[in-house]
Design a protein around this motif. Sequence first.
Motif: not given
Length: 156
Positions: A74-99
């Motif tokens: 969800d890229q909303r995690y970084v919307q508070h940052l300047d758009s020129r310097y926003r990193p990409t948000v990643y989800d690590v697909l752990t067993t807990a998240l997938v479940t």
Amino acid sequence: MSLEAYIWCAALKLDVCNGTPFRVLLCLADRADSLGYGAYPHVSTMAEQLGCSDRTVQRAIRDLTAAGLIREGDQRYVQHLDSRYRPTVYDVLTTALVTLESRGDNRVTPNRSRGDKKRHPGVTSAVALRTVQEPTYQDSSRELTLVTAQEVEEDQ
């Protein structure tokens, strides 16, 4: 820092992920929450930490995505940052998240409403109005004394 996601990542077998992609996955898991959501370190930060080039980290991220170990989050995690310097948000697909997601549970993200319509969401009215009397420890009659291990052994 997420200890749960980091432990999940560290327990992966070598045939699933190894080398630079594994180290990049550790960096992402270290910055994700306990389920694996919302890791957004800059590629250059990870490259500097790992002692490699930005391009190597980008290749590792591509490999991890293809292997199904991470996805864009969800890229909303970084919307508070300047758009020129926003990193990409990643989800690590752990067993807990997938479940969690396979059960159909919805997770509250940074700007997603939970349906709270109160003036102080998530806070009871007693706390919001400061009507709860907090305990004080100044009136305590207990005195603290230092006890050494030798004194404990002598008492037994």
